[in-house]
Structures are given as C-alpha cells and as structure tokens.
Design a protein around this motif. Structure first.
Motif, PDB file in Angstrom:
ATOM      1  N   GLU A 166     -11.480  -1.330   8.453  1.00 33.23           N
ATOM      2  CA  GLU A 166     -12.825  -0.955   8.003  1.00 33.23           C
ATOM      3  C   GLU A 166     -12.792   0.104   6.904  1.00 33.23           C
ATOM      4  O   GLU A 166     -13.831   0.613   6.489  1.00 33.23           O
ATOM      5  CB  GLU A 166     -13.650  -0.444   9.189  1.00 33.23           C
ATOM      6  N   LEU A 167     -11.602   0.413   6.403  1.00 32.65           N
ATOM      7  CA  LEU A 167     -11.470   1.374   5.312  1.00 32.65           C
ATOM      8  C   LEU A 167     -11.603   0.648   3.977  1.00 32.65           C
ATOM      9  O   LEU A 167     -11.034  -0.428   3.779  1.00 32.65           O
ATOM     10  CB  LEU A 167     -10.107   2.068   5.391  1.00 32.65           C
ATOM     11  N   ASN A 168     -12.370   1.217   3.065  1.00 32.65           N
ATOM     12  CA  ASN A 168     -12.519   0.660   1.717  1.00 32.65           C
ATOM     13  C   ASN A 168     -11.864   1.614   0.720  1.00 32.65           C
ATOM     14  O   ASN A 168     -12.214   2.789   0.667  1.00 32.65           O
ATOM     15  CB  ASN A 168     -13.998   0.489   1.352  1.00 32.65           C
ATOM     16  N   ILE A 169     -10.918   1.107  -0.063  1.00 34.46           N
ATOM     17  CA  ILE A 169     -10.223   1.932  -1.052  1.00 34.46           C
ATOM     18  C   ILE A 169     -10.757   1.603  -2.440  1.00 34.46           C
ATOM     19  O   ILE A 169     -10.767   0.443  -2.859  1.00 34.46           O
ATOM     20  CB  ILE A 169      -8.696   1.682  -1.033  1.00 34.46           C
TER      21      ILE A 169
ATOM     22  N   PRO B 294       1.227  -2.193  -4.000  1.00 30.82           N
ATOM     23  CA  PRO B 294       1.970  -3.149  -3.174  1.00 30.82           C
ATOM     24  C   PRO B 294       2.111  -2.724  -1.714  1.00 30.82           C
ATOM     25  O   PRO B 294       2.388  -3.565  -0.849  1.00 30.82           O
ATOM     26  CB  PRO B 294       3.349  -3.199  -3.855  1.00 30.82           C
ATOM     27  N   ARG B 295       1.923  -1.443  -1.416  1.00 33.93           N
ATOM     28  CA  ARG B 295       2.084  -0.957  -0.043  1.00 33.93           C
ATOM     29  C   ARG B 295       0.760  -0.873   0.719  1.00 33.93           C
ATOM     30  O   ARG B 295       0.766  -0.670   1.943  1.00 33.93           O
ATOM     31  CB  ARG B 295       2.750   0.427  -0.075  1.00 33.93           C
ATOM     32  N   LEU B 296      -0.359  -1.039   0.031  1.00 36.06           N
ATOM     33  CA  LEU B 296      -1.660  -0.884   0.679  1.00 36.06           C
ATOM     34  C   LEU B 296      -1.950  -1.891   1.796  1.00 36.06           C
ATOM     35  O   LEU B 296      -2.737  -1.572   2.700  1.00 36.06           O
ATOM     36  CB  LEU B 296      -2.779  -0.938  -0.372  1.00 36.06           C
ATOM     37  N   PRO B 297      -1.379  -3.102   1.782  1.00 35.41           N
ATOM     38  CA  PRO B 297      -1.658  -4.003   2.912  1.00 35.41           C
ATOM     39  C   PRO B 297      -1.378  -3.374   4.272  1.00 35.41           C
ATOM     40  O   PRO B 297      -2.113  -3.622   5.237  1.00 35.41           O
ATOM     41  CB  PRO B 297      -0.737  -5.194   2.641  1.00 35.41           C
ATOM     42  N   LYS B 298      -0.360  -2.542   4.375  1.00 38.53           N
ATOM     43  CA  LYS B 298      -0.046  -1.878   5.655  1.00 38.53           C
ATOM     44  C   LYS B 298      -1.183  -0.949   6.076  1.00 38.53           C
ATOM     45  O   LYS B 298      -1.523  -0.863   7.254  1.00 38.53           O
ATOM     46  CB  LYS B 298       1.256  -1.085   5.533  1.00 38.53           C
ATOM     47  N   LEU B 299      -1.772  -0.250   5.094  1.00 38.58           N
ATOM     48  CA  LEU B 299      -2.882   0.650   5.401  1.00 38.58           C
ATOM     49  C   LEU B 299      -4.089  -0.136   5.890  1.00 38.58           C
ATOM     50  O   LEU B 299      -4.746   0.246   6.873  1.00 38.58           O
ATOM     51  CB  LEU B 299      -3.242   1.468   4.163  1.00 38.58           C
ATOM     52  N   PHE B 300      -4.398  -1.257   5.236  1.00 40.47           N
ATOM     53  CA  PHE B 300      -5.553  -2.058   5.629  1.00 40.47           C
ATOM     54  C   PHE B 300      -5.335  -2.755   6.973  1.00 40.47           C
ATOM     55  O   PHE B 300      -6.289  -2.997   7.713  1.00 40.47           O
ATOM     56  CB  PHE B 300      -5.873  -3.089   4.553  1.00 40.47           C
ATOM     57  N   GLU B 301      -4.083  -3.077   7.289  1.00 38.00           N
ATOM     58  CA  GLU B 301      -3.801  -3.662   8.603  1.00 38.00           C
ATOM     59  C   GLU B 301      -4.143  -2.677   9.714  1.00 38.00           C
ATOM     60  O   GLU B 301      -4.657  -3.051  10.765  1.00 38.00           O
ATOM     61  CB  GLU B 301      -2.323  -4.047   8.697  1.00 38.00           C
TER      62      GLU B 301
ATOM     63  N   GLY C 246       0.312   3.771  -9.523  1.00 39.07           N
ATOM     64  CA  GLY C 246      -0.674   3.019  -8.752  1.00 39.07           C
ATOM     65  C   GLY C 246      -0.371   1.537  -8.672  1.00 39.07           C
ATOM     66  O   GLY C 246      -0.501   0.924  -7.610  1.00 39.07           O
ATOM     67  N   THR C 247       0.031   0.934  -9.798  1.00 37.54           N
ATOM     68  CA  THR C 247       0.295  -0.505  -9.803  1.00 37.54           C
ATOM     69  C   THR C 247       1.663  -0.851  -9.227  1.00 37.54           C
ATOM     70  O   THR C 247       1.809  -1.882  -8.560  1.00 37.54           O
ATOM     71  CB  THR C 247       0.200  -1.082 -11.226  1.00 37.54           C
ATOM     72  N   LEU C 248       2.649   0.002  -9.465  1.00 36.17           N
ATOM     73  CA  LEU C 248       4.024  -0.353  -9.133  1.00 36.17           C
ATOM     74  C   LEU C 248       4.499   0.157  -7.774  1.00 36.17           C
ATOM     75  O   LEU C 248       5.365  -0.454  -7.153  1.00 36.17           O
ATOM     76  CB  LEU C 248       4.975   0.155 -10.224  1.00 36.17           C
ATOM     77  N   TRP C 249       3.940   1.261  -7.303  1.00 38.61           N
ATOM     78  CA  TRP C 249       4.381   1.798  -6.005  1.00 38.61           C
ATOM     79  C   TRP C 249       3.282   1.726  -4.955  1.00 38.61           C
ATOM     80  O   TRP C 249       3.494   1.206  -3.871  1.00 38.61           O
ATOM     81  CB  TRP C 249       4.836   3.253  -6.147  1.00 38.61           C
TER      82      TRP C 249
END
Length: 297
Positions: free
Chosen positions: A119-122, A108-115, A102-105
């Motif tokens: 309106e998605l909350n993780i 760091p990639r979640l910004p692409k999902l939020f872009e 979760g921390t290492l892989w």
C-alpha cells in the motif's frame, strides 16, 4: 486574512485559470472570481493581470503565492505525520536521488519494498538538482555528498568509487589496457564535464584526458554512459556498484579509481517518526548490507 480566500487564491495562482481552479475546488467560476476580488479588496492590491489566455500574477501576487506555497508544503508535512500509522506503512513517499543512482541501483531493487508494503506509493524524482527537503520538495533524498541544509536527519549509507569498465567483447576486439598510457588507443565514455556530477568523478575524468584520448563520448548522466559501454562503444567511467549488477561488464585497470564518494540518506527532522520514512530507510540499509556481502565474496 481569510484562510478560505487564501486557499482559493493558491489554487487560482497554481492553475493560472479561474475555470481550472474552480474545477479543482468544486466551485463555480463566478464564486472563485468573487473570492479573489474580495481578497484583493481586503489587501488593497491587484493580485492578477487578466488577459485572454489566462491569469498572470502581479508582483504582489507573486509575494502572496510564495507565502501560500510555503504554507501548503508545511500543511502537507503535518498531514503526512498525522496520517502515519504507528504500525502500518501506506500512502505516498516522495524520494529524490540522482538519475544514475535512481535508475541503476535503486529502481531495480524497489520490487522488494513493494512486496513488503503493497500500500506504499513511491514518487521517484530523479534529477541532479538538490531538492529542498525542509520546504517539502521531497520527503527523503539519497545524495552523493552530505546535505548542507539545516534541520535534516542524515545517515551515511556507503562509499562508492568511480572506476573504468568495458565489455569483454570490446576488450577482445580492441585489446585490454595494461597501463594508463594504453588508453590513448581507446574511446572513453564518461559524464559530460559540464553536467552536474560529483567532484571525484570529474577529477578522474580530467586525469584520463591527459593521456591523449583520441575519441570521446560524453553523456549528462551515468545511465547513458552505461548504455554506451553495454553496446561496446568503449571504456566507461562508472560507479563501482555496477560491476555487481551488470556481470557483462568488467573492470579495466583495476588500480585506477576515483577518491571515495559518500552516499547519504537524508530527511526532514519533522518526519523523524514517519513510518513510511522508516520503512524506506530500513529497506535501503538492508539492500546495502546485502550488496556489501556480495562484494566481499
């Protein structure tokens, strides 16, 4: 049983206080107290022990709280399905995975999902304990072994291996091992054998320990191991995917690695049509495809 009284009972049991439950329900303390008394009378049972510091569930109360907790989780699941739009992705998605992955892989990639889905909350829940997806402790899980729980949709995402890594600075100062026996001249950093971890990693660590390791640093998750490696403490046992994301570390003894560790994504059958699940699943799969392409270069 009166559903409204059960709802109030659940709030009181969860809060451990009539006052706090009343605040959540927008009811007065006396109104909450009346409903609890009426429920106890209808059941002919005492549900709470009352004392100066709050309320404690009786044995009968615990039984009822277990039932209302399961009901609330099922209602949450139904609400999530009802609210899922056929075209839009919004609302909360509870994702669970291990601390290391979760921390290492993932994070760091979640910004692409939020872009893509602003309106998605993780709600990212990182822990080694396997959460119960059918009981809605989480919506979707990424785990380092195939889930055994029933009524889950599961997909194998990729295979990883545990390998040896160090910084070039450490190797320049201490020398680069050319064979396993050379590890007796180095400090090994690894996950604590007593902590929850995949069997393949534990097996590799056990093998390394047969080479008379003079100095050892153990941590209860891979994030801590990586920080030790980055600070030139020694040679670390880490997942192979970190070699791409952290170019400052290099493989040591490239022929040494654990057996394959499968990575699975899983979610409850009842969330099959959830647009949030679909968005997250597609995002993770796309990131893994990109990762594989970079590895193949």
């Amino acid at each position: 049983m009166d559903w409204d009284k059960l709802r109030i009972f659940h709030a009181v049991a969860d809060a451990g206080s009539l006052t706090h439950a009343g605040d959540q329900l927008h009811l007065s303390q006396s109104a909450v107290s009346r409903q609890i008394r009426a429920l106890e009378e209808s059941l002919n049972a005492t549900l709470f022990h009352r004392h100066a510091r709050g309320l404690i569930l009786t044995e009968q109360g615990e039984l009822l709280f277990d039932a209302t907790r399961a009901m609330v989780k099922r209602l949450d699941a139904a609400t999530a399905r009802i609210r899922d739009s056929e075209e839009e992705v919004f609302g909360e998605l509870r994702v669970t995975t291990t601390i290391g992955f979760g921390t290492l892989w993932l994070a760091p990639r979640l910004p692409k999902l939020f872009e893509t889905y602003p309106e998605l909350n993780i709600d990212l829940m990182l822990e080694e304990r396997v959460l119960d997806l059918p009981m809605r402790e989480a919506d979707v899980a990424i785990r380092m072994k195939e889930p055994s729980q029933a009524d889950l949709i599961r997909k194998r995402l990729m295979m990883i291996n545990m390998c040896l890594f160090a910084t070039q600075k450490y190797l320049d100062e201490r020398g680069t091992p050319e064979k396993m026996e050379d590890l007796s001249q180095h400090r090994i950093l690894c996950q604590n054998p007593r902590s929850a971890q995949v069997g393949a990693g534990a097996t590799l660590v056990s093998e390394l320990m047969t080479y008379d390791i003079p100095s050892l640093l153990t941590v209860n998750n891979y994030y801590g191991v990586l920080q030790g490696v980055l600070n030139n403490l020694g040679i670390g046992v880490l997942p192979d995917y970190l070699g791409q994301d952290f170019p400052q570390i290099v493989r040591v003894l490239p022929e040494v690695q654990s057996s394959d560790v499968p990575v699975f994504l899983a979610y409850p059958e009842e969330l099959r049509h959830s647009q949030r699940i679909k968005a997250f699943r597609d995002f993770v799969q796309e990131e893994i495809i990109a990762y594989r392409k970079n590895v193949a270069k």
